[in-house]
Design a protein around this motif. Structure first.
Motif, PDB file in Angstrom:
ATOM      1  N   ARG A 340       0.992  -1.152   0.101  1.00 14.10           N
ATOM      2  CA  ARG A 340       0.138   0.256  -0.025  1.00 14.10           C
ATOM      3  C   ARG A 340       1.108   1.024  -0.615  1.00 14.10           C
ATOM      4  O   ARG A 340       1.631   1.395   0.510  1.00 14.10           O
ATOM      5  CB  ARG A 340      -0.839  -0.241   1.279  1.00 14.10           C
ATOM      6  CG  ARG A 340      -1.883   0.682   1.116  1.00 14.10           C
ATOM      7  CD  ARG A 340      -2.640   1.099   2.545  1.00 14.10           C
ATOM      8  NE  ARG A 340      -3.489   0.020   2.850  1.00 14.10           N
ATOM      9  CZ  ARG A 340      -4.428  -0.785   2.145  1.00 14.10           C
ATOM     10  NH1 ARG A 340      -4.965   0.034   0.950  1.00 14.10           N
ATOM     11  NH2 ARG A 340      -5.261  -2.421   2.228  1.00 14.10           N
ATOM     12  N   LEU A 392      -8.046  -0.872  -2.529  1.00 16.06           N
ATOM     13  CA  LEU A 392      -9.292  -1.106  -1.802  1.00 16.06           C
ATOM     14  C   LEU A 392     -10.296  -2.085  -1.851  1.00 16.06           C
ATOM     15  O   LEU A 392     -11.053  -2.692  -0.776  1.00 16.06           O
ATOM     16  CB  LEU A 392      -9.898  -0.182  -2.689  1.00 16.06           C
ATOM     17  CG  LEU A 392     -11.522   0.389  -2.341  1.00 16.06           C
ATOM     18  CD1 LEU A 392     -12.019   1.131  -1.251  1.00 16.06           C
ATOM     19  CD2 LEU A 392     -12.152   1.562  -2.941  1.00 16.06           C
ATOM     20  N   ASP A 395      -9.391  -4.102   1.079  1.00 12.71           N
ATOM     21  CA  ASP A 395      -9.861  -3.887   2.382  1.00 12.71           C
ATOM     22  C   ASP A 395     -11.432  -3.317   2.627  1.00 12.71           C
ATOM     23  O   ASP A 395     -12.211  -4.038   3.861  1.00 12.71           O
ATOM     24  CB  ASP A 395      -9.413  -1.771   2.374  1.00 12.71           C
ATOM     25  CG  ASP A 395      -8.390  -1.195   2.677  1.00 12.71           C
ATOM     26  OD1 ASP A 395      -7.473  -2.279   3.069  1.00 12.71           O
ATOM     27  OD2 ASP A 395      -7.910  -0.088   2.057  1.00 12.71           O
ATOM     28  N   ALA A 426     -16.560   1.562   4.691  1.00 15.99           N
ATOM     29  CA  ALA A 426     -14.974   1.142   3.859  1.00 15.99           C
ATOM     30  C   ALA A 426     -14.982   1.728   1.825  1.00 15.99           C
ATOM     31  O   ALA A 426     -14.423   2.395   1.921  1.00 15.99           O
ATOM     32  CB  ALA A 426     -14.930   0.030   3.749  1.00 15.99           C
ATOM     33  N   GLY A 430     -13.825   4.805   0.547  1.00 15.23           N
ATOM     34  CA  GLY A 430     -12.228   4.270   0.446  1.00 15.23           C
ATOM     35  C   GLY A 430     -12.280   4.949  -1.159  1.00 15.23           C
ATOM     36  O   GLY A 430     -11.443   5.088  -1.968  1.00 15.23           O
ATOM     37  N   ASN A 433     -10.956   8.654  -0.506  1.00 12.19           N
ATOM     38  CA  ASN A 433      -9.742   8.843  -1.126  1.00 12.19           C
ATOM     39  C   ASN A 433      -9.581   8.089  -2.133  1.00 12.19           C
ATOM     40  O   ASN A 433      -8.220   9.034  -2.251  1.00 12.19           O
ATOM     41  CB  ASN A 433      -9.484   7.702  -0.035  1.00 12.19           C
ATOM     42  CG  ASN A 433      -9.312   8.241   1.637  1.00 12.19           C
ATOM     43  OD1 ASN A 433      -9.980   8.556   1.523  1.00 12.19           O
ATOM     44  ND2 ASN A 433      -9.472   7.056   3.169  1.00 12.19           N
TER      45      ASN A 433
END
Length: 780
Positions: A340, A392, A395, A426, A430, A433
């Protein structure tokens, strides 16, 4: 008068010819025109004859034409006279102006000859005095110049005598560059006078230079020295006429070995982009890893520059070394982004790589490092975009699986609600982001990023399309709906909790209704366009298609949840009906415990859907309210069933078959299986319907005696009340429960139902026992 007119005509003709010749733009044109128009009737021709012209006019024209020609010629003469007068006036003004100018020049020049004579006398006086000064100072000047030449010579002699000592000082201070400069500067004198006057100096200097050469050679092959220091040593050796061509292979090999220390290794890449804001002093900045790396690459570039000058035939190998370092940079970058990495760190490493490329490209422009870097940057940047979506997705998967769901927590607590909210956050956070990271890529001002902006936008659109498709496939794998090549987090599909399936179904609805529209707006606002090269392997972002995919996935997952719960109840029912011998069953004394287990499973379903699904519009469907096309029929009405219970045993046995067929003739249509909605009531009702249908099928596979039939009757009668409180479609539940009783009666050898008082007594006893058990559980 004729004799007086002739001179005037000749004068006018001469004046006209003079003016014509003076103002004509091109004499050749005038000559050609006159030759062309030389005819009798051309009055402007030089060969014009007036008598012939008059004879011709009298012969050809009448009196009126002659009068008109007379008037015309008179007007022309008047115009010519006016033009001539204007020309004379203009030239007269010019003559007057020229005369005035000449007069002013004469007045200004008057007296200048005397001044010029005085100036000449002064110049001659200065010259004579200058000659006197030069004559008196000539001997002294010659003496000064001779002393100056002697002084310079003495300085050179002193430098030669001091040369060995100077070289020794340079050795102590390791100033080999100064030593070589001193020695090469003294070489012309040493070559001429080294065998006579400066023999000792030359010998001492050569011995010292030998030491310097050995030190430079040692420095050249020392691993502890920097690349730039080695290159400087090679240059100094060449200035000392030491043959270095034999050392070329070793030097280039050393240069190649230094590539390992210049690589941006993945485990060290994060240190290069770290910034210590608490310390801004120069010493701290010099010790920063990025500064150390920059100095190392700069030294490598200067070494290549020096080697290129020393070894002109080694350019190709230097090109290969520069390209190899560039390729290693991008290979390590690909390894670095496997973990990451934020967009800021990615851009930081990319800037360092690009600065290295620029440094080497300045030294070796023929290596075309910019083109090589541009191609490698496209591959790396595309992989970074794909890796970002992969992280992502991981996650989201980790959020779904990080909670250890067990049966008790999923039902009694709110674990499923927590998982759903965390997974929704998430997905939403996500994607937000990701957009922030990708905007940094588009805002980067490096030239290579500006050229790739359209490609980046295309990769982002394609990345979202692939991400959502992959996420949908992963949901199906996590739910156990489809299989994968490896187990998900060590769990096989049969161990996946049903509550997770329900969470995945609701999460799919959330993605369809909330996430995809928001992503579509962001792409339209900031990442529209895109290069067609980014869509070679698939379509760009198509929100309509993705919404259909997740809509279908949500329906599949919801149905899979219902099927999973139904299968668990079916296993319970199969054990219940296959274990006893129903032909030898004893008289029923109480409601069987499988009924409690069945209701417990339905209670778990209700608690799970309450955590995940919204509450729908609850409406009880009575039997008279139900209709539809996809219907099944009731085998018996409640009235007929009550009458049958009051008959005698022999009458019921004889009329069983008749009443069954008669009830089917007067059946009432009831809608059983409808489309499952994403509401609590719809999911629970559908689950109950499927479980009762399974119960009916298991009953049809058995053969019952009278006691077995009565046990089924007791169990079904007890189920009616709690099931009707749970579901929204009472009519369908009544119908399915009746179907179970009818199926049991059809498979019974001696159909004698329990009397209503006995049936009510056993049910009341079961209710009292259940109440007592619940009170004990609460108190404990």
């Amino acid at each position: 008068m004729a004799t007086e007119a002739a001179p005037m005509d000749e004068k006018a003709k001469r004046m006209r010819d003079l003016l014509s010749s003076f103002y004509a733009p091109d004499p050749s044109i005038s000559t050609s025109n006159s030759s062309i128009n030389a005819s009798f009737d051309n009055i402007n021709s030089t060969s014009f004859d007036a008598d012939q012209y008059m004879d011709l006019m009298i012969k050809k024209s009448n009196l009126e034409v002659l009068l008109q020609r007379h008037v015309q010629m008179a007007a022309e003469i008047k115009n010519l006279d006016t033009d001539l007068q204007m020309l004379v006036y203009e030239n007269y003004n010019k003559f007057i102006s020229a005369t005035d100018t000449i007069k002013r020049m004469k007045s200004n020049i008057f007296g200048m000859e005397g001044n010029m004579d005085q100036l000449l006398q002064k110049i001659m006086s200065v010259q004579s005095r200058s000659d006197g000064v030069n004559t008196s100072l000539f001997e002294k000047r010659e003496h000064i110049e001779k002393l100056h030449r002697t002084r310079n010579l003495l300085r050179k002699v002193q430098f030669i005598y001091d040369l060995p000592a100077r070289l020794q000082k340079c050795i102590k201070s390791e100033a080999y560059g100064d030593a070589v400069r001193f020695y090469t500067g003294a070489m012309p004198i040493l070559k001429v006078y080294g065998d006579t006057s400066f023999q000792d100096c030359r010998r001492a200097s050569e011995e010292t230079i030998e030491i310097i050469i050995k030190n430079l050679q040692t420095k050249l092959f020392s691993d502890s020295e920097s690349i730039q220091a080695r290159a400087e040593a090679a240059v100094l050796l060449k200035q000392l006429d030491v043959p270095v061509d034999s050392l070329k292979a070793k030097l280039l090999e050393k240069l190649e070995q230094s590539l390992d220390g210049l690589q941006i290794k993945p485990e060290e890449a994060s240190k290069l982009v770290e910034h210590d804001d608490s310390s801004n002093d120069t010493e701290s900045n010099d010790q920063h890893p990025a500064k150390i790396h920059e100095d190392a690459v700069r030294g490598f570039s200067e070494a290549m520059r020096a080697y290129r000058e020393i070894f002109p035939d080694s350019e190709e190998r230097l090109f290969k070394l520069a390209r190899a370092l560039t390729a290693m940079h991008f290979e390590n970058m690909e390894l670095y982004i496997r973990k990451r990495v934020s967009a800021a760190d990615f851009l930081g490493i990319f800037r360092i790589i690009w600065e290295d490329v620029v440094l080497m490209d300045e030294v070796l422009p023929e290596a075309a490092l910019s083109d090589l870097s541009a191609e490698a940057a496209q591959v790396t940047l595309k992989q970074f975009v794909a890796r970002t979506f992969s992280h992502l997705q991981q996650d989201i998967s980790d959020t779904l699986l990080k909670f250890d769901i067990n049966q008790k927590e999923a039902v009694e607590g709110e674990v499923l609600k927590v998982i759903l909210e965390a997974s929704q956050k998430a997905v939403l956070q996500g994607t937000t982001n990701i957009f922030q990271d990708f905007r940094q890529l588009l805002d980067e001002n490096a030239g290579i990023f500006i050229k790739m902006r359209d490609l980046i936008s295309g990769w982002i659109q394609k990345g979202f399309q692939d991400f959502f498709r992959s996420l949908e496939a992963q949901f199906l794998v996590l739910s156990g709906k489809t299989s994968s090549s490896n187990d998900i987090e060590g769990k096989s599909s049969d161990k996946i909790h049903a509550g997770l399936i329900l969470v995945l179904a609701q999460l799919s609805v959330f993605i369809e209704q909330k996430v995809i529209p928001r992503v579509t707006e962001e792409i339209a606002a900031s990442f529209s366009g895109g290069n067609s090269q980014a869509f070679d392997n698939g379509p760009a972002f198509i929100p309509g298609e993705l919404c259909r995919v997740f809509h279908a996935a949500s329906e599949k997952l919801l149905q899979h949840y219902i099927d999973t719960r139904t299968q668990k109840v079916s296993v319970l029912l199969r054990k219940r009906f296959k274990t006893p011998n129903w032909v030898k069953h004893k008289e029923p004394r109480e409601v069987h415990m499988y009924v409690d287990m069945f209701l417990h499973e339905l209670e778990e379903v209700g608690k799970e859907v309450k955590q995940v699904l919204p509450q729908g519009t609850f409406r009880k469907h009575k039997r008279t309210d139900s209709n539809g096309s996809n219907t099944t029929t009731s085998s018996r009405s409640n009235t007929l069933h009550s009458d049958k219970m009051t008959r005698s045993n022999s009458q019921r046995a004889r009329s069983q078959l008749f009443e069954t067929h008669l009830a089917k003739l007067f059946k009432q249509k009831v809608e059983i299986f409808t489309k499952v909605e994403f509401t609590q009531e719809s999911v629970v009702t559908t689950t109950v319907k499927l479980c009762l249908k399974s119960l009916q099928e298991y009953v049809r596979l058995q053969t019952f005696n009278r006691s077995g039939f009565q046990q089924i009757q007791l169990d079904i009668q007890f189920l009616k009340a709690p099931l009707k409180e749970t579901v929204e479609d009472e009519a369908a539940i009544d119908f399915l429960l009746d179907e179970v009783i009818v199926a049991a009666s059809e498979r019974c050898l001696d159909v004698i139902p329990l009397e209503p008082p006995i049936l009510d007594k056993l049910i009341q006893a079961k209710l009292a026992k259940s109440k007592e058990h619940n009170n004990n559980t609460v108190s404990s």
